[in-house]
Design a protein around this motif. Sequence first.
Motif, PDB file in Angstrom:
ATOM      1  N   GLU A  81       5.059   9.046  -3.729  1.00  0.00           N
ATOM      2  CA  GLU A  81       5.364   8.183  -4.879  1.00  0.00           C
ATOM      3  C   GLU A  81       5.540   6.727  -4.448  1.00  0.00           C
ATOM      4  OE1 GLU A  81       9.375   7.839  -6.990  1.00  0.00           O
ATOM      5  OE2 GLU A  81       8.213   9.117  -8.355  1.00  0.00           O
ATOM      6  N   MET A  82       6.221   6.505  -3.350  1.00  0.00           N
ATOM      7  CA  MET A  82       6.427   5.144  -2.861  1.00  0.00           C
ATOM      8  C   MET A  82       5.092   4.497  -2.505  1.00  0.00           C
ATOM      9  SD  MET A  82       9.729   5.928  -0.447  1.00  0.00           S
ATOM     10  CE  MET A  82       9.963   4.298   0.237  1.00  0.00           C
ATOM     11  N   GLU A  83       4.253   5.214  -1.774  1.00  0.00           N
ATOM     12  CA  GLU A  83       2.961   4.645  -1.376  1.00  0.00           C
ATOM     13  C   GLU A  83       2.057   4.402  -2.579  1.00  0.00           C
ATOM     14  OE1 GLU A  83       2.857   3.303   1.393  1.00  0.00           O
ATOM     15  OE2 GLU A  83       4.503   4.377   2.321  1.00  0.00           O
ATOM     16  N   MET A  84       2.157   5.251  -3.588  1.00  0.00           N
ATOM     17  CA  MET A  84       1.366   5.043  -4.807  1.00  0.00           C
ATOM     18  C   MET A  84       1.825   3.784  -5.548  1.00  0.00           C
ATOM     19  SD  MET A  84      -1.146   7.064  -4.920  1.00  0.00           S
ATOM     20  CE  MET A  84      -1.701   6.652  -6.570  1.00  0.00           C
ATOM     21  N   ARG A  85       3.100   3.437  -5.440  1.00  0.00           N
ATOM     22  CA  ARG A  85       3.584   2.197  -6.072  1.00  0.00           C
ATOM     23  C   ARG A  85       2.837   0.994  -5.512  1.00  0.00           C
ATOM     24  NH1 ARG A  85       9.805   3.191  -5.313  1.00  0.00           N
ATOM     25  NH2 ARG A  85       9.894   5.148  -6.438  1.00  0.00           N
ATOM     26  N   LEU A  86       2.656   0.960  -4.200  1.00  0.00           N
ATOM     27  CA  LEU A  86       1.911  -0.152  -3.600  1.00  0.00           C
ATOM     28  C   LEU A  86       0.469  -0.127  -4.077  1.00  0.00           C
ATOM     29  CD1 LEU A  86       1.452  -2.559  -1.741  1.00  0.00           C
ATOM     30  CD2 LEU A  86       1.174  -0.952   0.165  1.00  0.00           C
ATOM     31  N   LEU A  87      -0.190   1.016  -3.987  1.00  0.00           N
ATOM     32  CA  LEU A  87      -1.594   1.096  -4.416  1.00  0.00           C
ATOM     33  C   LEU A  87      -1.752   0.720  -5.883  1.00  0.00           C
ATOM     34  CD1 LEU A  87      -2.841   4.309  -2.593  1.00  0.00           C
ATOM     35  CD2 LEU A  87      -3.294   1.925  -1.999  1.00  0.00           C
ATOM     36  N   ASN A  88      -0.836   1.183  -6.722  1.00  0.00           N
ATOM     37  CA  ASN A  88      -0.925   0.869  -8.155  1.00  0.00           C
ATOM     38  C   ASN A  88      -0.669  -0.605  -8.456  1.00  0.00           C
ATOM     39  OD1 ASN A  88      -1.644   3.432  -9.139  1.00  0.00           O
ATOM     40  ND2 ASN A  88       0.487   4.113  -9.086  1.00  0.00           N
ATOM     41  N   SER A  89      -0.045  -1.326  -7.527  1.00  0.00           N
ATOM     42  CA  SER A  89       0.211  -2.755  -7.741  1.00  0.00           C
ATOM     43  C   SER A  89      -1.011  -3.607  -7.395  1.00  0.00           C
ATOM     44  CB  SER A  89       1.413  -3.214  -6.917  1.00  0.00           C
ATOM     45  OG  SER A  89       1.070  -3.367  -5.555  1.00  0.00           O
ATOM     46  N   LEU A  90      -2.010  -2.993  -6.769  1.00  0.00           N
ATOM     47  CA  LEU A  90      -3.203  -3.723  -6.343  1.00  0.00           C
ATOM     48  C   LEU A  90      -4.277  -3.649  -7.415  1.00  0.00           C
ATOM     49  CD1 LEU A  90      -3.264  -2.337  -2.703  1.00  0.00           C
ATOM     50  CD2 LEU A  90      -2.228  -4.469  -3.508  1.00  0.00           C
ATOM     51  N   SER A  91      -5.224  -4.529  -7.359  1.00  0.00           N
ATOM     52  CA  SER A  91      -6.311  -4.574  -8.349  1.00  0.00           C
ATOM     53  C   SER A  91      -7.444  -3.635  -7.935  1.00  0.00           C
ATOM     54  CB  SER A  91      -6.837  -6.006  -8.497  1.00  0.00           C
ATOM     55  OG  SER A  91      -5.820  -6.866  -8.920  1.00  0.00           O
ATOM     56  N   LEU A  92      -7.159  -2.347  -7.924  1.00  0.00           N
ATOM     57  CA  LEU A  92      -8.155  -1.358  -7.537  1.00  0.00           C
ATOM     58  C   LEU A  92      -8.829  -0.769  -8.766  1.00  0.00           C
ATOM     59  CD1 LEU A  92      -6.022   0.543  -4.875  1.00  0.00           C
ATOM     60  CD2 LEU A  92      -7.981  -0.930  -4.413  1.00  0.00           C
ATOM     61  N   THR A  93     -10.116  -0.533  -8.661  1.00  0.00           N
ATOM     62  CA  THR A  93     -10.809   0.161  -9.740  1.00  0.00           C
ATOM     63  C   THR A  93     -10.458   1.649  -9.643  1.00  0.00           C
ATOM     64  OG1 THR A  93     -12.771   0.685  -8.435  1.00  0.00           O
ATOM     65  CG2 THR A  93     -12.753  -1.467  -9.585  1.00  0.00           C
ATOM     66  N   GLU A  94     -10.789   2.397 -10.675  1.00  0.00           N
ATOM     67  CA  GLU A  94     -10.557   3.841 -10.653  1.00  0.00           C
ATOM     68  C   GLU A  94     -11.327   4.478  -9.494  1.00  0.00           C
ATOM     69  OE1 GLU A  94     -11.342   7.753 -13.460  1.00  0.00           O
ATOM     70  OE2 GLU A  94     -11.095   5.797 -14.421  1.00  0.00           O
ATOM     71  N   GLY A  95     -12.564   4.014  -9.286  1.00  0.00           N
ATOM     72  CA  GLY A  95     -13.383   4.542  -8.198  1.00  0.00           C
ATOM     73  C   GLY A  95     -12.786   4.245  -6.832  1.00  0.00           C
ATOM     74  N   GLU A  96     -12.273   3.039  -6.643  1.00  0.00           N
ATOM     75  CA  GLU A  96     -11.645   2.692  -5.367  1.00  0.00           C
ATOM     76  C   GLU A  96     -10.398   3.541  -5.129  1.00  0.00           C
ATOM     77  OE1 GLU A  96     -12.795  -2.006  -4.838  1.00  0.00           O
ATOM     78  OE2 GLU A  96     -11.228  -1.470  -6.280  1.00  0.00           O
ATOM     79  N   MET A  97      -9.611   3.741  -6.177  1.00  0.00           N
ATOM     80  CA  MET A  97      -8.402   4.562  -6.065  1.00  0.00           C
ATOM     81  C   MET A  97      -8.772   6.001  -5.692  1.00  0.00           C
ATOM     82  SD  MET A  97      -5.072   4.428  -6.187  1.00  0.00           S
ATOM     83  CE  MET A  97      -4.379   3.250  -7.323  1.00  0.00           C
TER      84      MET A  97
END
Length: 112
Positions: A81-97
């Motif tokens: 959950e913590m690591e997903m917070r960082l990833l979700n704060s970035l401008s990633l597309t659905e495909g990149e995620m």
Amino acid sequence: GATPERVERALKHFESPVIAAHWGGVNCGEGVLKHLCGKEIYFDTSFGYSTLPKYYAEKILEKHTADKMLFGTDCPWHTAEMEMRLLNSLSLTEGEMEKITHKNAERLLCIE
């Protein structure tokens, strides 16, 4: 320790894929950008939340791309959950995620 400079020098000695933990190195954003981004190496996202400034996460992804990133947590110190917070704060597309969270690992491990 395994600094980005040392990892860069060691890469030529490996035929198999290399994965560097912690976005390429804890507190090594500049070194990762200078020595490892764009090379034949994967980074995992473990221990990035609250230790890797968002600026460096964005620059690493820009220069290295989501194609060479693998989701990781370094549990028990950091949870998924913590690591997903960082990833979700970035401008990633659905495909990149999807690449980061599972598709790259599936490709690397020949799971499809």
